[in-house]
Design an enzyme around this catalytic site. Sequence first.
Site, PDB file in Angstrom:
ATOM      1  N   CYS A 326       6.063   5.603   0.479  1.00  0.00           N
ATOM      2  CA  CYS A 326       5.994   6.873   1.243  1.00  0.00           C
ATOM      3  C   CYS A 326       6.787   8.037   0.859  1.00  0.00           C
ATOM      4  CB  CYS A 326       6.089   6.514   2.845  1.00  0.00           C
ATOM      5  SG  CYS A 326       7.297   5.088   2.891  1.00  0.00           S
ATOM      6  N   ARG A 355      10.399  -5.847  -4.095  1.00  0.00           N
ATOM      7  CA  ARG A 355      11.019  -6.193  -2.790  1.00  0.00           C
ATOM      8  C   ARG A 355      11.889  -7.357  -3.030  1.00  0.00           C
ATOM      9  NH1 ARG A 355       6.515  -4.967   1.948  1.00  0.00           N
ATOM     10  NH2 ARG A 355       6.085  -2.804   1.251  1.00  0.00           N
ATOM     11  N   GLN A 373       0.389  -1.809  -4.452  1.00  0.00           N
ATOM     12  CA  GLN A 373      -0.264  -1.765  -3.084  1.00  0.00           C
ATOM     13  C   GLN A 373      -1.310  -0.535  -3.379  1.00  0.00           C
ATOM     14  OE1 GLN A 373       3.321  -0.654  -0.598  1.00  0.00           O
ATOM     15  NE2 GLN A 373       2.364  -2.148   0.462  1.00  0.00           N
ATOM     16  N   ASP A 375      -1.875   2.045  -1.638  1.00  0.00           N
ATOM     17  CA  ASP A 375      -1.222   2.735  -0.717  1.00  0.00           C
ATOM     18  C   ASP A 375      -1.814   4.040  -0.247  1.00  0.00           C
ATOM     19  OD1 ASP A 375       0.572   2.642   1.467  1.00  0.00           O
ATOM     20  OD2 ASP A 375       2.268   2.704   0.173  1.00  0.00           O
ATOM     21  N   HIS A 377      -0.984   7.557   2.406  1.00  0.00           N
ATOM     22  CA  HIS A 377      -0.258   8.205   3.476  1.00  0.00           C
ATOM     23  C   HIS A 377      -1.390   9.560   3.987  1.00  0.00           C
ATOM     24  CE1 HIS A 377       2.884   6.002   1.789  1.00  0.00           C
ATOM     25  NE2 HIS A 377       3.136   5.697   2.935  1.00  0.00           N
ATOM     26  N   LYS A 456       1.816  -1.027  14.111  1.00  0.00           N
ATOM     27  CA  LYS A 456       0.694  -1.064  12.925  1.00  0.00           C
ATOM     28  C   LYS A 456      -0.321  -2.153  13.736  1.00  0.00           C
ATOM     29  CE  LYS A 456       3.158  -4.907  10.781  1.00  0.00           C
ATOM     30  NZ  LYS A 456       3.523  -5.497   9.549  1.00  0.00           N
ATOM     31  N   HIS A 502       0.670   5.305   7.551  1.00  0.00           N
ATOM     32  CA  HIS A 502       0.624   4.447   6.368  1.00  0.00           C
ATOM     33  C   HIS A 502      -0.382   3.330   6.369  1.00  0.00           C
ATOM     34  CE1 HIS A 502       5.224   5.420   6.351  1.00  0.00           C
ATOM     35  NE2 HIS A 502       4.923   5.472   7.479  1.00  0.00           N
TER      36      HIS A 502
END
Length: 635
Positions: A326, A355, A373, A375, A377, A456, A502
Amino acid sequence: MGKLVVASQSLSAADRLQALDPQAARRALAARVDGRLVDLSRLVEPEAPVSAVTPADPEALKLLRHSTAHIMAEAVRALFPGVKVAIGPAIEDGFYYDFEYTRPFTPEDLPAIEQKMAEIIKSNQPFSRRMAPKAEALAAFAAEGESYKVELIEGLEGDTVSLYSQGGFTDLCRGPHIPSTGKVGAFKLLSVAGAYWRGDEKNAMLSRIYGTAFFDKKELKEYLHLLEEAKRRDHRKLGKELELFSFHEEAGAGLVVWHPRGMLLRYIIEEFERKEHMKRGYHMVQGPQILKRELWERSGHFDHYRENMYFTEVEGQAYGIKPMNCLAHMLIYKSKVRSYRDLPLRYFELGTVHRHEKSGVMHGLTRVRAFTQDDAHILCTPEQVGEEILGVMKFVTEVMAIFGFDYKLELSTRPESSIGSDEDWERATAALVAALQKSGRSYEINEGDGAFYGPKIDVKLRDALKREWQCATIQCDFTLPERFDLHYVASDGSLQRPVMLHRVILGSIERFIGVLVEHFAGAFPLWLAPEQVRVLTVTNRADDWAREVEAELKARGVRAESDLRNEKLSAKVREAQVFKVPYMLILGDREVDERLVTPRLRSGQNLEAMNVEAFAARLAEEAQPRVDAQAKEKQ
RNA sequence: GCCCACGUAGCUCAGUAGGUAGAGCACUUCCUUGGUAAGGAAGAGGUUCAUCGGUUCGAUCCCGAUCGUGGGCUCCA
């Protein structure tokens, strides 16, 4: 406990059932009174409606397994004096019981326990229930040194507790139970494991024994067969066999090495994703792998996510390796003044994150330390939030339909460790709830399971073996835009704060591929298969024609290879089957003479010989991204 | 991170009550040109059994630590 009045003319549930339906009464394991499950021995009011719970009842297995757990506890107590018993519930596919003993139990202990259990079952001891004053029960368990039971009783409301006994074993238990130990038709102890008391890692580690039970041996056999099937589909095993990826002790735990076939599969999925995102108004972006530590402090990651992050230092400057994507997306947003006319802005990144997962949690591709990911935003005005969330949910639905997955939804709310104001959390949660309600789909709630910056919606996929996997997630965030002081110019010229969503669709590409492998048992539908066609020659007289066919298919974008080795056709067919290649083309003298190919499907079916053009046309039709029903069949 | 089990050739696995290790497949070479799940023969392959340390005259086998894997717990995409 039921508030059943014991009238003078009350009969036991068993007697009532006997009067109603002797046939069902004979098979009954328990009774349902006013929708509540009770023991057959329970006295019930004459007016109360009673029905039999037979082995066919969905609740029956749970009862049986819970009772089997008691039987296991009795066996363990008999074999290992001094052992303390904790809890032993029925679970999804069986039961467990937790114990504390001078040493942990090992798989070698299981046969003896099973044998003792078999004796208890054979002796057909009745399960009997009695209510005891709390003080009496406490004293009794304390005298036996059963400190976990004492702790449990102390936490219970009310003045009395229910106790169940079978043979010489008495346990604190809500019940109900099957009438006697002899009703257990088939059981098996499966594994041992450590488990924290009450699931809290600060508590003592107990020794857990897992097992399962069924009414008859055939069902147990079927279940064990299902376990074998799951093993056969295991993506760690198939990943090696299909040469998709590997892990290396010398590289590090949880770090995937992608081989050509696996990387091709990834590429296909990633290209599909890029196209689908472009169609829906997303912009592709890319941030760096490491960003200065101060930026992670500002976002709150340093305070709330540090345990999971890797850090490094260059020329005295501390950097954090990104665990999420992000930050860079916010920097892009901030790079110029934004107008409400620009919103929503949807930034998409196939972002690789690292991670630091605890050492014991890694599992094949589904739990790794470095993953990518899909991903995005979405930055939008508060008014646009609802529509954007619905748009993402629609996106998820469409993509999952293509991959062939059913899914369910869960809403996760504010966790203990979090940032942001109460109002923001309420707004964000309300936005997700509103979207969920508008979607018309049912959902479950996970209290306190949200991300540290916002609540979420989690999407859990259900695979071919009915197992659930967390993949997509949609998170609503009012806090990071605040922390990074993001704004846009509203229609009245004022500066306003955007909201950030997200979201991921597949989640982690690694995990998703792991799930895909197991779902399809490695037999991917044509559009996903790394190798779609393998050209097999019967003798080397067909080699030239095979090379020509392969080149022609490749020119048309088909992922084709040829096998010209000096091997018998059956050996080549076998190898192509092992790799689960959707189509084989058999080329012998006949095909060479007429410039044809004879396709063989992965299922073993042969098609009529055809020319390359006809075959390519068939592939083009079938290779569209959608589920190939045939590929889902067992191989 | 915690509990238990495990770590032998590229893969799947044997084996040694502690005396310096084996099979099948894969690989290489040769023979075989064979129509739909493994044609035949020969050969090579482990710095000696994950790594490091200890016990022992001697350790792959016993003990400890580390790394990794599996089943769970806790945590999670």
